[in-house]
Design a protein around this motif. Structure first.
Motif, short mmCIF file in Angstrom:
data_model
loop_
_atom_site.label_atom_id
_atom_site.label_comp_id
_atom_site.label_asym_id
_atom_site.label_seq_id
_atom_site.Cartn_x
_atom_site.Cartn_y
_atom_site.Cartn_z
N UNK B 156 0.88 -1.15 -0.02
CA UNK B 156 0.11 0.06 -0.02
C UNK B 156 0.88 1.27 0.04
N UNK B 157 1.99 1.26 0.81
CA UNK B 157 2.87 2.47 0.76
C UNK B 157 3.68 2.65 -0.59
N UNK B 158 3.99 1.41 -1.09
CA UNK B 158 4.66 1.50 -2.56
C UNK B 158 3.82 2.13 -3.62
N UNK B 159 2.43 1.85 -3.28
CA UNK B 159 1.67 2.21 -4.63
C UNK B 159 0.88 3.42 -4.08
N UNK B 160 1.15 3.88 -3.11
CA UNK B 160 0.33 5.23 -2.56
C UNK B 160 0.82 6.47 -3.63
N UNK B 161 2.15 6.52 -4.01
CA UNK B 161 2.69 7.57 -4.66
C UNK B 161 1.89 7.77 -6.28
N UNK B 162 1.81 6.40 -6.72
CA UNK B 162 0.98 6.13 -8.02
C UNK B 162 -0.55 6.85 -7.98
N UNK B 163 -1.08 6.43 -6.80
CA UNK B 163 -2.52 6.84 -6.75
C UNK B 163 -2.51 8.37 -6.41
N UNK B 164 -1.67 8.95 -5.62
CA UNK B 164 -1.60 10.12 -5.30
C UNK B 164 -1.34 11.27 -6.49
N UNK B 165 -0.10 10.69 -7.36
CA UNK B 165 0.19 11.68 -8.55
C UNK B 165 -0.88 11.50 -9.57
N UNK B 166 -1.38 10.26 -9.92
CA UNK B 166 -2.46 10.50 -11.02
C UNK B 166 -3.66 11.06 -10.50
N UNK B 167 -4.14 10.81 -9.38
CA UNK B 167 -5.28 11.47 -8.98
C UNK B 167 -5.10 12.89 -8.79
N UNK B 168 -3.84 13.50 -8.29
CA UNK B 168 -3.71 14.87 -8.41
C UNK B 168 -3.84 15.42 -9.75
N UNK B 169 -3.36 14.60 -10.72
CA UNK B 169 -3.40 15.13 -12.13
C UNK B 169 -4.69 15.41 -12.54
N UNK B 170 -5.81 14.45 -12.22
CA UNK B 170 -7.05 14.42 -12.31
C UNK B 170 -7.89 15.75 -12.00
N UNK B 171 -7.23 15.98 -10.41
CA UNK B 171 -8.05 17.22 -9.64
C UNK B 171 -7.22 18.21 -10.49
N UNK B 172 -6.10 18.28 -10.69
CA UNK B 172 -5.69 19.60 -11.58
C UNK B 172 -6.61 19.97 -12.82
N UNK B 173 -7.04 18.90 -13.64
CA UNK B 173 -7.64 19.15 -14.80
C UNK B 173 -8.92 19.72 -14.72
N UNK B 174 -9.51 19.67 -13.61
CA UNK B 174 -10.83 20.16 -13.11
C UNK B 174 -10.91 21.60 -13.41
N UNK B 175 -11.68 22.04 -14.28
CA UNK B 175 -11.58 23.76 -14.56
C UNK B 175 -11.47 24.54 -13.36
N UNK B 176 -10.84 25.66 -13.26
CA UNK B 176 -10.91 26.48 -12.02
C UNK B 176 -12.35 27.14 -12.00
N UNK B 177 -13.01 27.27 -13.22
CA UNK B 177 -14.35 27.90 -12.97
C UNK B 177 -15.28 27.09 -12.15
N UNK B 178 -15.19 25.91 -12.22
CA UNK B 178 -16.04 25.06 -11.04
C UNK B 178 -15.87 25.41 -9.84
N UNK B 179 -14.63 25.43 -9.48
CA UNK B 179 -14.41 25.97 -8.14
C UNK B 179 -14.66 27.07 -7.64
#
Lengths: 271, 296, 284
Positions: B156-179
């Protein structure tokens, strides 16, 4: 603006043409980005040893047209050309034309100066090397010096040829790019808004340079700046929505245009 | 250079480069070809239903049985534990990094996550067996020295960075306008993050979860070292289990003669592993593409 | 969320939990490094690096494994680097979004997700058996090259994409051919990025264990490989072998081996940073 523009073009021939021979003859040129047509049925003659300016609002196709003259659009995927572009009577889009040879004859300077991330010397040497135009170091250095002199930048860089081109100012970079283009001794020089990113003094130097260069070269310059077109060019062509509205001697086009549309544009009523 | 020789040179170079690119297709063809070839040979001797639905895996005993289910449950058990760590932790850190963290914190946290992702898996195996398991045994005295829990947590610790960075990319892609829209309605940061941004990035986040699952199923050394080599059908994280990957390692470490049924088992297990991860990868890819279309 | 206080409390809670999670992963990394250092540091000496493995833990060393790792890495680099860069250049500069290029792109994306042990099965069947290389340095290096290829291709493409179109146009306008443009302008500009990607791919290859075990790399070897066809072992396999032994003294050897492996990885990455800086400076 709903009238068809097609018949208007023919009036161009009414005005007296330049005395020099035709260098580039364009007939019925259409250009497409994918499905989208960017140029429609362009027909125009560009004469040797004069400066022709392309003017028109942004997106009118003047840059696209310029890039069809050295087939620079070939490197953009899914573009298509119809019609004929003759240089010295030879069709540059025929299958027997070698695009590399063509671009050696038709040099180009871009809107944003794009010196290679190398030394000043190497920037000019590159074209000579890839085209095998200098047999030895002495010849190479001689040609580089001549090109830099022709581009009116020699005095500023002669003591720092090994420095990176990125250390030059914007105007110097653009003149270096002109020197780079001149080094391979083209016949035609295409300039795509060469001064649009420069301050007035640097712009003036480029304009003076263009005036000097037309003795040896056929020059085509795209500009969105009408004063600039008036200052540097002998002939001017006005484009609108991918069509050629009117072309003729610069003075006539700016003072007594044949078309209402041209008049509206040059008097600043739109664009 | 003359025009013809120049054209010929250009043509040759382009073809050579194209051949390099085409070579990558050969790898896929090779993988599938090898797996199918050996697996078909395996199924000639062992009925496919025995393999897929059998509950006893004893290929090296004299009365060999080839029921792969114990290996599959072992794999799923460890992966589930890993997911239980990596998904919430990865998503939380992604939300934090994307919506809250000041640049200073990001500059520290991102390299740490990259280091975590770059540690060789054999090192994690050592850590699981010789640090985490003894530590857990002080809490759970019944925990055996090989078990599913410890390698699961470490994975789980080993895979955490993968989940974190891919999810972060996804969150980043959400347009600022929505926020901004959410803030304009008086939402707090948390409400904005949890009710607007995360749902908007849902398919992108799911894609990262599925990819993480695929990674967990295919992970080998942590489980080979710390989970044991006893194929047993159990859901108990305290007991030793064997995963599909660990079984392949076990057979490879011994000397099983080429062409024997034991040798073929690793290809049959490999085939199953390939099908499982490939399906998950495709699903992840599909979700990611759908996500990209939403915000293109 | 009715009252202001409860809204703020929720916000605070989420933030605290996130920081806690990140702190925990930091602690985990610290614990891992500390655990390995405290187990292994006193086994580290010149003798440990230059000795052969032994049944007596105290006199065992990692020499054959270390040399084996370097040999295998060399073969991997020689195969994967030109092939990977070639493929990336084709896809980025020539592919032009055609159907062939699309097919290869999907294929590479999928290959990047295939578990490493599956590459081991391919290597076993193809290199070791069909090509009769045996469990040799060449077979091991080739197997890892297949594994590294998608990483090299993906990172090289990323680097090529950072080269501005204007650099290519400038070159074409001077009558350069496509290859001259790529060779003299595009590749030099992309070099720092390409190098970083290559080092990343090689770091991954050097830490790989499972595929090499699968192709039959030896767990115990009392000589260093001497050529492409030599049998071999690598550092991670030696570590795995020691971890699997019940005596605590061997676990300490494993920890010391891990320190060497991590130092090797650190060195590789440091080299990447230095190279990148130097190239960037040379081009300014």
């Amino acid at each position: 603006m709903t009238t068809s523009l097609r018949p208007l073009v023919t009036r161009t021939s009414d005005s007296p043409g330049p005395t020099t021979p035709v260098k580039i003859g364009v007939t019925g040129l259409n250009f497409f980005y994918g499905q989208k047509q960017a140029l429609t049925d362009l027909t125009i003659n560009l004469h040797a040893n004069i400066v022709t300016a392309f003017i028109g609002p942004s997106g009118c196709g003047k840059s696209t047209f310029l890039r069809t003259l050295n087939r620079m659009n070939d490197i953009i995927p899914s573009t298509r050309v119809e019609g004929r572009v003759l240089i010295d009577g030879e069709d540059i889009y025929s299958s027997s034309t070698d695009v590399v040879d063509l671009r050696r004859r038709v040099g180009m300077v871009f809107q944003k100066s794009n010196p290679f991330p190398k030394s000043i010397f190497e920037n000019v040497a590159y074209g000579l090397r890839i085209n095998g135009l200098a047999r030895n170091r002495g010849e190479m250095e001689g040609r580089i010096e001549n090109s830099l002199k022709a581009a009116a930048i020699w005095d500023e860089v002669k003591d720092r040829l090994t420095e990176s081109a990125q250390t030059l100012s914007g105007g110097q970079q653009q003149r270096l790019c002109i020197a780079r283009a001149l080094a391979i001794q083209p016949e035609i020089l295409l300039m795509d808004e060469p001064a649009s990113a420069l301050d007035p003094i640097a712009t003036q130097r480029i304009e003076e340079l263009i005036y000097q260069l037309k003795v040896d070269y056929t020059i085509v310059i795209v500009t969105h700046n009408m004063q600039q077109a008036a200052r540097v060019s002998d002939q001017t062509a006005f484009f609108w929505l991918g069509q050629l509205v009117e072309s003729g001697p610069t003075e006539k086009l700016f003072t007594n245009p044949a078309e209402k549309l041209t008049e509206d544009y040059v008097t600043g009523r739109f664009g | 250079m003359t025009r013809t020789s120049r054209r010929w040179t250009e043509w040759t170079i382009e073809r050579a480069l194209q051949a390099c690119a085409a070579g990558s297709v050969l790898i896929t063809v090779g993988i599938i070809g090898v797996l199918v070839f050996e697996t078909v040979a395996f199924f000639r001797e062992v009925p496919i239903t025995d393999f897929l639905f059998g509950t006893v895996w004893t290929p090296q005993f004299s009365d060999a049985q080839f029921g792969v289910l114990p290996l599959v449950t072992g794999t799923l058990l460890v992966s589930a534990i890993a997911m239980a760590v990596a998904l919430p932790a990865g998503l939380l850190s992604a939300i934090y990094l994307s919506e809250y963290a000041p640049a200073r914190v990001r500059r520290v946290v991102k390299p740490v996550l990259e280091v975590l992702a770059g540690v060789p898996t054999v090192v994690y195996g050592y850590f699981a067996l010789l640090f985490v398991t003894p530590l857990l045994q002080t809490v759970f005295p019944t925990l055996s020295s090989f078990n599913a829990l410890s390698p699961g947590l470490v994975m789980g610790i080993m895979i955490l960075p993968l989940v974190s960075s891919l999810s972060e990319d996804a969150l980043h892609a959400v347009p600022t306008g929505l926020r901004e829209g959410a803030y304009a309605l008086g939402s707090t940061r948390m409400q904005t993050a949890l009710r607007v941004v995360v749902p908007a990035a849902f398919s992108g986040i799911s894609a990262s979860f599925i990819l993480a699952m695929s990674r967990a199923i295919g992970e080998t050394m942590i489980v080979a070292i710390a989970a044991g080599q006893q194929p047993r059908l159990t859901g108990n994280p305290m007991s030793p289990v064997e995963t599909m990957t660990a079984y392949i390692v076990q057979i490879s470490m011994g000397d099983t003669p080429t062409g024997s049924i034991g040798y073929r088992t690793i290809f049959a297990v490999g085939m199953l592993l390939f099908v499982m991860t490939f399906t998950l990868n495709l699903a992840s890819d599909w979700l990611r593409r759908r996500f990209r279309e939403e915000y293109a | 969320m009715s009252t202001r206080a409860s809204r703020l409390a929720g916000d605070r809670l989420l933030q605290t939990m996130s920081i806690l999670v990140l702190a925990l992963s930091l602690v985990a990394l610290a614990a891992l490094l500390y655990d390995i250092w405290s187990d292994g540091w006193y086994r580290l000496d010149w003798q440990f690096i230059t000795s052969l493995p032994s049944r007596r833990a105290a006199s065992a060393g990692i020499y054959p494994a270390l040399v084996g790792s370097l040999y295998v890495l060399l073969v991997t680099a020689v195969l994967a680097v030109p092939l990977g860069i070639g493929a990336a250049v084709y896809l980025e500069e020539y592919g032009g979004g055609g159907r062939f290029a699309r097919l290869i792109e999907i294929n590479i994306a999928n290959l990047a997700g295939v578990p490493s042990i599956i590459y081991g099965l391919l290597g076993l069947s193809l290199f070791v058996r069909a090509f009769q290389m045996g469990p040799s340095v060449l077979a091991g290096g080739s197997t890892l090259a297949l594994l590294a290829l998608p990483v090299v291709i993906l990172s090289t493409r990323e680097a090529l994409r950072t080269v501005p179109m204007s650099a290519r146009e400038g070159s074409y306008a001077l009558g350069a051919t496509q290859w001259q443009t790529i060779w003299h302008q595009v590749l030099p500009s992309a070099l720092p990025g390409i190098l970083t990607g290559l080092i990343l791919a090689m770091s991954r290859a050097i830490g790989e264990t499972a595929p090499l075990i699968t192709i039959g790399a030896l767990a115990y070897l009392d000589f260093a490989p001497s050529g492409l066809m030599s049998p071999f072992t690598v550092l991670p396999i030696q570590i795995y072998n020691w971890v699997s032994l019940p005596q605590p003294a061997f676990a300490e050897n494993a920890a010391a081996g891990i320190i060497v492996l991590l130092v090797l990885l650190l060195t590789l990455n440091a080299v990447a940073v230095v190279l990148r800086d130097r190239f960037q400076k040379a081009r300014q």
